[in-house]
Design a protein around this motif. Structure first.
Motif, mmCIF file in Angstrom:
data_model
loop_
_atom_site.group_PDB
_atom_site.id
_atom_site.type_symbol
_atom_site.label_atom_id
_atom_site.label_comp_id
_atom_site.label_asym_id
_atom_site.label_seq_id
_atom_site.Cartn_x
_atom_site.Cartn_y
_atom_site.Cartn_z
ATOM 1 N N HIS A 148 1.014 -1.404 0.416
ATOM 2 C CA HIS A 148 0.066 -0.262 -0.280
ATOM 3 C C HIS A 148 1.032 1.496 -0.146
ATOM 4 O O HIS A 148 1.978 1.096 0.613
ATOM 5 N N ALA A 149 0.489 1.765 -0.582
ATOM 6 C CA ALA A 149 0.814 3.521 -0.528
ATOM 7 C C ALA A 149 0.808 4.239 0.494
ATOM 8 O O ALA A 149 2.361 4.585 0.635
ATOM 9 N N HIS B 7 4.913 5.253 2.772
ATOM 10 C CA HIS B 7 5.392 6.363 2.468
ATOM 11 C C HIS B 7 5.887 6.769 3.855
ATOM 12 O O HIS B 7 6.035 7.125 4.642
ATOM 13 N N ALA B 8 5.178 5.638 4.961
ATOM 14 C CA ALA B 8 5.520 5.913 6.474
ATOM 15 C C ALA B 8 6.339 5.525 6.410
ATOM 16 O O ALA B 8 6.837 5.502 7.157
ATOM 17 N N ASP C 161 -1.871 11.093 16.306
ATOM 18 C CA ASP C 161 -3.277 10.865 16.040
ATOM 19 C C ASP C 161 -3.050 11.777 14.644
ATOM 20 O O ASP C 161 -3.034 11.539 13.713
ATOM 21 N N THR C 162 -1.903 13.106 14.646
ATOM 22 C CA THR C 162 -1.439 13.964 13.677
ATOM 23 C C THR C 162 -0.534 13.065 12.709
ATOM 24 O O THR C 162 -0.551 13.338 11.968
ATOM 25 N N TRP C 163 0.431 11.899 13.190
ATOM 26 C CA TRP C 163 0.771 11.079 12.750
ATOM 27 C C TRP C 163 0.334 10.105 11.803
ATOM 28 O O TRP C 163 0.843 10.037 10.369
ATOM 29 N N LEU C 164 -1.003 9.592 12.378
ATOM 30 C CA LEU C 164 -1.855 8.715 11.091
ATOM 31 C C LEU C 164 -2.513 9.031 10.810
ATOM 32 O O LEU C 164 -2.680 9.005 9.502
ATOM 33 N N ASP C 165 -2.775 10.696 10.982
ATOM 34 C CA ASP C 165 -3.639 11.743 10.063
ATOM 35 C C ASP C 165 -2.478 12.021 8.573
ATOM 36 O O ASP C 165 -3.312 11.239 7.459
ATOM 37 N N ARG C 166 -1.642 11.761 8.882
ATOM 38 C CA ARG C 166 -0.931 12.077 7.974
ATOM 39 C C ARG C 166 -0.785 11.648 6.801
ATOM 40 O O ARG C 166 -0.459 11.379 5.314
ATOM 41 N N ILE C 167 -0.647 9.754 7.374
ATOM 42 C CA ILE C 167 -0.809 8.516 6.682
ATOM 43 C C ILE C 167 -1.480 8.063 5.762
ATOM 44 O O ILE C 167 -1.986 7.869 5.016
ATOM 45 N N TRP D 125 -2.026 9.760 2.366
ATOM 46 C CA TRP D 125 -1.494 9.075 1.492
ATOM 47 C C TRP D 125 -2.210 8.080 1.102
ATOM 48 O O TRP D 125 -1.490 7.480 -0.292
ATOM 49 N N GLU D 126 -2.989 7.377 1.339
ATOM 50 C CA GLU D 126 -3.913 6.741 0.878
ATOM 51 C C GLU D 126 -4.469 7.192 -0.354
ATOM 52 O O GLU D 126 -5.422 7.680 -0.330
#
Lengths: 171, 569
Positions: free
Chosen positions: B275-276, B280-281, B353-359, B362-363
């Motif tokens: 998965h993209a 990216h993560a 949460d911020t990190w998860l939002d950023r990931i 990319w989807e």
């Protein structure tokens, strides 16, 4: 320079030496000479594996330690004794015998038998010593020679450096 | 499902009198808890088969090719966690097993393979059906043993099982000359324990505290979980660790199903066809907790550009894997589950949460689907809807495998079984036989392409013998699809030897006594899959998909996430 080496003790079973050699070949490790040895312990054989790149030693060691036949893998570094054994048949007239005998004495060698115009000799020493002996013998003419790769032995029992980097499995 | 049994008296009781090697083999297998073995007889293994005839504790599955036996044993082992056992004769029997051994070796599957060998006096004489199987299999087994005396048979078999299941599991081959199977010897069952040593508790505690501190202070951490999590049955520990730390989880191809993909912290699979968002993560992560995985080139791409910002904590049961591929800030030598359980108690509760939002950003949104040929996304969504929630998908190799990995969404532990390291076409069908024998009460689906299903298709008859209930989906595009995709991307579209024809799978299914249905349009898909589930026994669903559909995203071999090719549609 003598390569750092790993000394590998392993069970003397069908294919055990093959398994070690085939692993070393398969993984493409940077190797120096390899010598197969017997030990004083029944059923246990030993191999000295020269490793030409010091940085590869931990990986080679870990991979060798995975083999079920392998009892222990230890590093024989600068503090260890490294020795090679050589035999040669060299041209030698009766007049040259005394000269060659004294040359051998200077390089850790000795004559084993004299023929009409040859001598069969043996020598032990570290690599540079035997290199020098063979260079000197070239002058007389070496007809045939055989030389082992080094075998290595440490002065002290190595203390276990088990964490990370190295492996303590089965040592 | 009925396995053939023989109404004979038990051979598996310890006794004092010497007995033939073949019988010792049976007794030792029974002592190891074996109840099923997959094999094919031949001259040099006949004394063992003769003893097997009088050993009702051992159920023998007669496959139609020795490769099928190895994959079936492999599937059985992955499904049950027990050592899978396969048997073959000398020479061609043994060489036919080589691919299956290599497959199990690459994927760390515990397996014991037993081969007959020519009698001792005939060894080394180029005798009929003689092959140096010890030499041939040295590079594809964890260990192999030539047994030269019947008295050594019991200890050799017990040692083989111990090696196969200890530490990082793997296949062990035992080669038994025919006259050794006849020779009389005493046998006393004995269990072997392999000596293992991990770093001391103090060292582990120190490593774990460092790892916990790295995870606690990370701002963009991820967990990269591999097959080791499934092999150690560490899925609960993984979930606890992820939920407590709030760290998202990506699972390698062989780690799929170790973490529920419907979980908000799941990123799916990373790597070449990952998965993209997962790729990216990894690219942006500052700390990676890699557990029970080995940084395969299909995961890393170009190693020097892999996870350039990350400090890596690497947990593996195999020290030779630590620092083999990538530099590691904190290697930890240990069992995946044990390490995660202990680490889970040290880390502090956290959220990202911020990190998860950023990931999430990319989807890519999934594309709208139209009627017509079945799209792989529609196929796997439909299988997911219609298969039981605890169904196992056994996948083959190629595009079908990647789509099954990307698009299904595995939510239950150990419900995805595939040939990862070796990439063995023809794996799925025979492996699924072993999976279903190991899990008789659960649905087992075979996912294969029209290329892979034609390798080892002979096992459809073994499936019929056993009355297995496999649901076989053929993802049929008329090509060796993954090779065609590479030809399209990297070889100027010259489709050299990749168009492949198929038999009529409906008639073929019928010839083997199974049922079959063909799906030409997506509108027929659900009904066909429901029919397959309703149909007793094995059913084949031949699904036509777009001939030239590619697997996206794709990071070309040896490149990084920056070279990722996305679906142009």
């Amino acid at each position: 320079m003598t390569h750092p080496a790993l000394t590998v003790h392993f069970a003397d079973r069908t294919g055990s030496a093959d398994r070690i050699l085939s692993l070393l070949r398969r993984r493409g490790f940077p190797l120096g000479g390899i010598t197969l040895e017997r030990t004083h312990e029944p059923g246990i054989r030993r191999m000295t594996v020269g490793v030409s790149q010091e940085s590869a030693i931990p990986q080679v060691r870990r991979h060798l330690s995975r083999l079920p036949d392998v009892v222990s893998v230890q590093v024989a570094d600068g503090e260890a004794m490294h020795r090679e054994y050589a035999m040669a048949r060299v041209r030698c007239t009766p007049e040259q015998r005394a000269e060659i005998v004294s040359l051998l004495g200077a390089f850790g060698g000795r004559p084993l038998s004299f023929g009409a115009d040859t001598v069969v000799l043996e020598a032990t020493g570290f690599a540079q010593q035997l290199d020098a002996l063979f260079a000197a013998l070239q002058v007389y003419g070496i007809e045939e020679s055989a030389r082992t790769s080094p075998i290595a032995l440490r002065q002290e029992e190595p203390h276990e450096d088990s964490p990370r980097g190295t492996v303590s499995e089965r040592d | 499902m009925a396995l053939a049994t023989r109404p004979m008296s038990s051979a598996a009781h310890a006794g004092a009198e010497p007995r033939a090697g073949g019988r010792i083999m049976c007794e030792a297998l029974v002592h190891e808890g074996v109840r099923v073995l997959f094999g094919y007889p031949g001259g040099a293994i006949m004394p063992f088969y003769d003893a097997l005839y009088a050993c009702p504790e051992l159920q023998h599955v007669l496959v139609r090719h020795e490769q099928g036996a190895t994959h079936a044993a492999d599937g059985f082992a992955r499904a049950t966690g027990q050592v899978g056992v396969c048997v073959g004769t000398s020479g061609p029997g043994a060489t036919n097993m080589v691919t299956g051994l290599a497959n199990a070796y690459m994927d760390s599957v515990p397996m014991v393979a037993i081969t007959g060998q020519v009698a001792r006096p005939a060894l080394g004489k180029d005798s009929f059906q003689e092959t140096d199987v010890i030499g041939v299999t040295m590079g594809v087994t964890k260990h192999n043993i030539l047994v030269e005396h019947a008295a050594d048979l019991g200890p050799a078999i017990h040692e083989a099982f111990a090696i196969a299941r200890t530490g990082r599991p793997g296949p062990v081959l035992i080669d038994v000359p025919k006259d050794v199977q006849f020779e009389l010897a005493d046998y006393e069952p004995a269990s072997v324990d392999m000596p293992r040593s991990f770093p001391s508790d103090t060292e582990i505690e120190r490593d774990l505290r460092r790892a916990a501190q790295m995870l606690d202070t990370a701002s963009s951490p991820i967990i990269l979980a591999g097959h080791g999590v499934l092999l150690s049955r560490g899925w609960d520990a993984l979930r606890t660790l992820a939920e407590r730390t709030g760290i998202p989880v990506t699972t390698t191809l062989l780690g799929l199903s170790a973490f529920p993909e419907s979980h908000p912290l799941s990123l799916g699979m990373p790597g070449m066809h990952g998965h993209a968002s997962a790729n990216h993560a990894i690219d942006e992560a500052d700390v990676i907790f890699a557990v029970g995985m080995r940084f395969d080139d299909r995961v890393t791409g170009k190693v020097t550009e892999f996870a350039p910002r990350a400090q890596i904590i690497h947990v593996d049961i195999e020290t030779a894997e630590l620092e083999k591929v990538v530099p590691t800030a904190q290697p930890i030598h240990g069992d995946a589950r044990d390490i995660m359980e202990r680490l889970g108690r040290l880390v502090r509760p956290n959220r990202h949460d911020t990190w998860l939002d950023r990931i999430q950003g990319w989807e890519r949104p999934t594309e709208p689907l139209q009627d017509g040929l079945t799209h792989p996304a529609q196929l796997f969504a439909a299988i997911k809807r219609i298969a039981g929630s605890d169904a196992t998908l056994v996948t083959d190799v190629g595009q079908n495998q990647m789509w099954a990995a990307q698009l299904y969404g595995y939510d239950h532990p150990n419900t995805h079984i595939t040939s990862g390291g070796l990439g063995t076409m023809g794996f799925a069908l025979p492996a699924a036989m072993g999976v279903q024998i190991g899990r008789p009460d659960r649905q087992v689906w075979v996912i294969a392409g029209d290329g892979g299903i034609q390798m080892n298709i002979q096992e459809l008859q073994t499936v019929a013998d056993l009355g297995l209930e496999l649901k076989v989906v053929i993802v049929n595009n008329g090509y060796l699809g993954m090779v065609r995709q590479w030809q399209s991307f990297f070889h100027g579209g010259r489709y050299s030897a990749t168009p492949i024809s198929s038999p009529n799978y409906l008639l073929l299914a019928r010839a083997y006594g199974h049922a079959g249905v063909k799906v030409d349009r997506v509108s027929e898909l659900d009904e066909a899959l429901q029919w397959a589930v309703r149909t007793p026994g094995t059913a084949i669903v031949d699904v036509a998909v777009d001939q030239e559909r590619n697997v996206y995203p794709m990071i070309p071999s040896g490149q990084s996430v920056r070279s990722m090719i996305q679906d142009p549609e």
